[in-house]
Write a protein that holds these residues in place. Sequence first.
Motif, short mmCIF file in Angstrom:
data_model
loop_
_atom_site.label_atom_id
_atom_site.label_comp_id
_atom_site.label_asym_id
_atom_site.label_seq_id
_atom_site.Cartn_x
_atom_site.Cartn_y
_atom_site.Cartn_z
N PHE A 123 -4.34 5.61 -7.66
CA PHE A 123 -4.44 4.21 -7.25
C PHE A 123 -5.68 4.02 -6.39
O PHE A 123 -6.08 4.93 -5.65
CB PHE A 123 -3.21 3.79 -6.44
N ARG A 124 -6.28 2.85 -6.49
CA ARG A 124 -7.36 2.53 -5.56
C ARG A 124 -6.79 2.49 -4.15
O ARG A 124 -5.71 1.95 -3.92
CB ARG A 124 -8.00 1.20 -5.91
N GLU A 126 -7.46 0.80 -1.59
CA GLU A 126 -7.21 -0.52 -1.00
C GLU A 126 -5.92 -1.16 -1.52
O GLU A 126 -5.41 -2.11 -0.92
CB GLU A 126 -8.40 -1.46 -1.25
N ASP A 127 -5.38 -0.64 -2.62
CA ASP A 127 -4.13 -1.17 -3.18
C ASP A 127 -2.92 -0.29 -2.86
O ASP A 127 -1.81 -0.58 -3.31
CB ASP A 127 -4.25 -1.28 -4.71
N ALA A 128 -3.12 0.79 -2.10
CA ALA A 128 -2.14 1.87 -2.10
C ALA A 128 -1.06 1.76 -1.03
O ALA A 128 -0.05 2.47 -1.12
CB ALA A 128 -2.85 3.22 -1.95
N VAL A 131 2.35 0.93 -2.44
CA VAL A 131 2.72 1.98 -3.39
C VAL A 131 3.21 3.21 -2.64
O VAL A 131 4.23 3.82 -2.99
CB VAL A 131 1.52 2.34 -4.29
N GLY A 185 3.73 0.73 -8.97
CA GLY A 185 2.48 -0.02 -9.06
C GLY A 185 1.73 0.34 -10.32
O GLY A 185 2.18 1.18 -11.11
N ARG A 186 0.60 -0.31 -10.53
CA ARG A 186 -0.21 -0.07 -11.72
C ARG A 186 -1.34 0.90 -11.38
O ARG A 186 -2.31 0.53 -10.72
CB ARG A 186 -0.78 -1.37 -12.26
N GLU A 230 -1.56 3.75 6.69
CA GLU A 230 -2.91 3.17 6.79
C GLU A 230 -3.90 4.17 7.36
O GLU A 230 -5.04 4.28 6.87
CB GLU A 230 -2.85 1.91 7.66
#
Length: 362
Positions: A123-124, A126-128, A131, A185-186, A230
Motif C-alpha cells: 500500500f502507498r 499515505e493511504d496505509a 489499513v 484496502g486496495r 503514524e
Amino acid sequence: MRIDPARRRARVQGGALLGALDRASQAYGLATTAGNVSHTGVGGLTLGGGMGWLARQYGLACDNVVSYTMVTAEGDVVTASRIENPDLFWGLRGGGGNFGIVTEFEFQLHRIGTRTLVAEFDFRAEDAVPVIEGWRDLNAVVPRQATFTASVGSGPAGPIATLGFVWVGDPDEGRRLLPAMRALGRPVASRVTTPSYLELQQRDDSTGGHAYRRYSKGHYLRSFPTAAIEAFLLRGGADLSASLDLPGVGLQAHGGAIADVPEADAAFSHRGTMFEFGAGSRWSDPAEDDARMGAARAAGASLEPYASGVYVNSLTADELAVGQRGVRRAYSAAKLARLTEVKTAYDPANVFHLNQNIRPAL
C-alpha cells in the motif's frame, strides 16, 4: 546434529547454524522454533529467547529446549533442565551467554509438515493508516499458524507499506485469511506464494553477508495505537515524502504460545508483547556511518514512547556500552535480580562478559 524422530527430539551442538537444524528435522517433517535467517547460530539465538515463524504455535526457541549441556568458567560440565540445576535452566532460557558455554541443546520437535504460505500486500504509505489499523485488529483473532508481519520501505514512487502474514501449515487453510486481508484496502501490488518450510527459513538470508555495515534499533510493543502507526510510517522522518536513505522498519507479531508461558517461568521477558518492532539500515561506505546510524536511531526513538521493553538479542553495542541501561530494558528489576544470583553462582568473576552482560554481585 542428532535427530530422534520417534521421540521428536534434536540434539544440537552449540556451533550449529539454524539451517542445519531445519534441514535435519525437516527430513522427517519435523521442526522447532528457529529464527528467520538460516545462517544464524543456534546458540546465540536460543540463549536470548529465539523468535521464529513457529513461535506463536509452539513457543520461542528457548521454550522448546528440554536440556542444556554447559561448560562453566571453571571448566566443569553441567546439565540444566527442569529437574537438574533448575536455576541455571531458568537463566539460560533468555539470559544469553552469561553463565557459560553451551555445547549442546536438546530441543523438542513438532510435526509441522513441510508447507507454508506467505501473503504480502503493498500500500502507498499515505493511504496505509486505516489499513494497518484493520490489520492490527485482525491480528488479535487469527489462528496461531499465522504470524502477521508489516514493513515500510522506500519505493520508486515513494514509501510503501507492506502488510501480510506467514502461515506454517496447510496452505489451503492459510488461504482462508486472504479475503479478510483483501478487505482491508486496495493494494498497489500483492503476492501470495507457497514456499516450502526450508525455503521460508532461507528467504531473509543475507546475500552480501559481512560486506555491509549495519545498524538497527528495536522495541517490544504491547499495543499499537494510531499514533504509533503514524510514527511507524514516518520511520523517523518529518513527512511521508521520505528520502531513500531512511531505514527500513518492520513488525512481527507475538502472542499465542509465547504468551501462554507464565512470565516467571524463564528469564525471557515481555511475553505480553503484541508486536516486535525493528528499524535497520545496511550500507557500504564508511562515510555514511553517522547519517545511517542517526536515521535508524531516529526511527527507533519515534516508537520509544509506545515501547514496553526490548528483545535482548536486538540490543546494539552502544546500548550495551552505557552501563546496564540496555539490559534493564530487556529484563524487569525482579528478573535482573534473579539473573544476578544465577550469574554469581556460575560465573562470579564475570569471565563471560562480551555479551548483553549480567554482572555478578560484588
